[in-house]
Design an enzyme around this catalytic site. Sequence first.
Site, PDB file in Angstrom:
ATOM      1  CE1 TYR A 145       9.188  -4.510   5.251  1.00  0.00           C
ATOM      2  CE2 TYR A 145       7.642  -2.690   5.466  1.00  0.00           C
ATOM      3  CZ  TYR A 145       8.493  -3.451   4.697  1.00  0.00           C
ATOM      4  OH  TYR A 145       8.655  -3.166   3.358  1.00  0.00           O
TER       5      TYR A 145
ATOM      6  CD  GLU B 268       6.652  -1.949   0.949  1.00  0.00           C
ATOM      7  OE1 GLU B 268       7.148  -1.713   2.077  1.00  0.00           O
ATOM      8  OE2 GLU B 268       6.436  -1.068   0.113  1.00  0.00           O
TER       9      GLU B 268
ATOM     10  CD  GLU C  75       4.315   1.843   3.219  1.00  0.00           C
ATOM     11  OE1 GLU C  75       5.015   2.794   3.608  1.00  0.00           O
ATOM     12  OE2 GLU C  75       4.495   0.667   3.595  1.00  0.00           O
TER      13      GLU C  75
ATOM     14  CG  ASN D  20       8.341   5.135   1.690  1.00  0.00           C
ATOM     15  OD1 ASN D  20       7.195   4.710   1.609  1.00  0.00           O
ATOM     16  ND2 ASN D  20       9.036   5.112   2.828  1.00  0.00           N
TER      17      ASN D  20
ATOM     18  CD  GLU E  94      11.602   1.809  -2.058  1.00  0.00           C
ATOM     19  OE1 GLU E  94      11.235   0.926  -1.264  1.00  0.00           O
ATOM     20  OE2 GLU E  94      11.316   3.017  -1.913  1.00  0.00           O
TER      21      GLU E  94
HETATM   22  O1  AHR Z   1      10.640  -1.521   2.086  1.00  0.00           O
HETATM   23  C1  AHR Z   1      11.065  -0.333   2.681  1.00  0.00           C
HETATM   24  C2  AHR Z   1       9.976   0.738   2.750  1.00  0.00           C
HETATM   25  O2  AHR Z   1       8.997   0.320   3.644  1.00  0.00           O
HETATM   26  C3  AHR Z   1       9.209   1.016   1.479  1.00  0.00           C
HETATM   27  O3  AHR Z   1       9.818   1.942   0.663  1.00  0.00           O
HETATM   28  C4  AHR Z   1       7.916   1.575   1.993  1.00  0.00           C
HETATM   29  O4  AHR Z   1       6.838   1.333   1.115  1.00  0.00           O
HETATM   30  C5  AHR Z   1       7.756   0.925   3.348  1.00  0.00           C
HETATM   31  O5  AHR Z   1       7.430   1.842   4.332  1.00  0.00           O
END
Ligand code: AHR
Length: 507
Positions: free
Chosen positions: A244, A292, A173, A72, A27
């Site tokens: 995450y 992700e 997202e 993002n 990113e």
């Molecule tokens: O990977 C970091 C961020 O986590 C990404 O930009 C977003 O898609 C997610 O919230």
Amino acid sequence: MSQARITIDRDFTIADVPRRLFGSFVEHMGRCVYTGIYEPGHPQADERGFRQDVLALVKEMGPTVIRYPGGNFVSGYRWEDGVGPVEDRPVRIDGAWHTIETNAFGLHEFMDWAKEADVEVMEAINLGTRGVEEARSLVEYANHPSGTYWSDLRRKNGAEQPFDIKLWCLGNELDGPWQIGGKTATEYGRLAQESAKAMKLVDPTIELVAVGSSGRSMPTFGTWEHTVLTHAYDEVDFISMHAYYQEHDGDAESFLAESVDMDAFIDGVIATIDAVKAAGKHTKQVDISFDEWNVWDQVKFNDVESVEIAKAGWKKHPRLIEDTYNVTDAVVVGTLLNSLLRHGDRVKIANQAQLVNVIAPIRSEENGPAWRQTSFWPFERMARLAKGRILRLAVSAPQIETTRYGGVDAVDAAATWDEETGRVVVFVANRSLDEESDLTVELRGLTGLRVVNAETLTIPEGGDRHTANLETTQDSVHMVPLAGAEVVDGAVRATLPPLSWSVIELA
Ligand code: AHR
């Protein structure tokens, strides 16, 4: 010492290993691109500014597909800013990460880099601030051979041949209130459907990923997927998942059990996809792109880092979420990989977020070295060794009590069998913090196998569960031989160290 037993039967398989399961993510965020994969002037950079030290580590780690350019970031991005002569490209603010984007690196640079890294590109389009027109023009720019406005612009910008990008994300997202141009499920479902239609009219061979929930704890999780797919089921091929995980307040037991959450999250999304499929009388199957996933200290990000970012003002490639991974984190990453592999019949794409510096298995310093974090190792081993069919395992193990998930198996495993080479590979974590596990893997229908290699990632001598690979101690944690693993009477016997993720290769 606790006892664990895994039963493998050659006839009980799940699916072929989807090679796109070993994906990563680049990113325009923090130092992933700038001073990560790209740093003109670095002693190890080539004439294009690609850091060869980082590239060598990427090749060694072996990702098969890389999502780009966000995240993002993509929800406010104009892809046209990143093509054409570099000196003409505009400098913009990136609202998502409060950063100055120079656009020195863009689509052509990424395609060149990806070719060198030997990875497939998964391109995300902006469905935050933009829409159908941008979506179809970018597909035409990238994939149409020649003779039209956008394809000829690509050729003028130096790429005579089409990029031929097969895999596309329909935004990022967009269920999240933090997302630039966030949407309701109905707004997004219709936009995804119409963008997908327009993109496939330009190139019918592309595969499309619709945006799913940003996480299982989102208030709209479930209804979001249902609504989006009710609109776009026929037009899309995958729906995305993001997750995450982190250790909360020193609760390592729960942290080490997070693959239980990942398993349940995946099963929930499969159920929702299939409910829409049944109600809509669709025949095609939509699968999952887990584009992700990783360990990320989001509490630190929300409470501390995001405040600092806002205070620091507009900067080029600031340090953002450069989490340092320790032994515990790496074992969790190993269990998350196990979960993804176990679901290879429906999870066809997965991208560890991200590749370099930003919550990444590879770290690099500006004008300095690049090195492997602890989390590099489970990814590298599984990407290299998981081949052929995924095996369905029966696991019987003592339970570990956790606050978040109740009792969970002390071992977590996945395995593959490659009929061509006859190789079986078992990936197995011991979640216990203090107890060895005496492991037996019964091999049914698989005769004549012997252990050809066995390795483990665990607490190094003199270290503890917090030991990490730092710039000054780059190699503290790595895979080490797992002594004593052998086949006895048709079963593998091994002793798994406490807090470990091991690989046992049989041939
Ligand atoms: O990977 C970091 C961020 O986590 C990404 O930009 C977003 O898609 C997610 O919230």
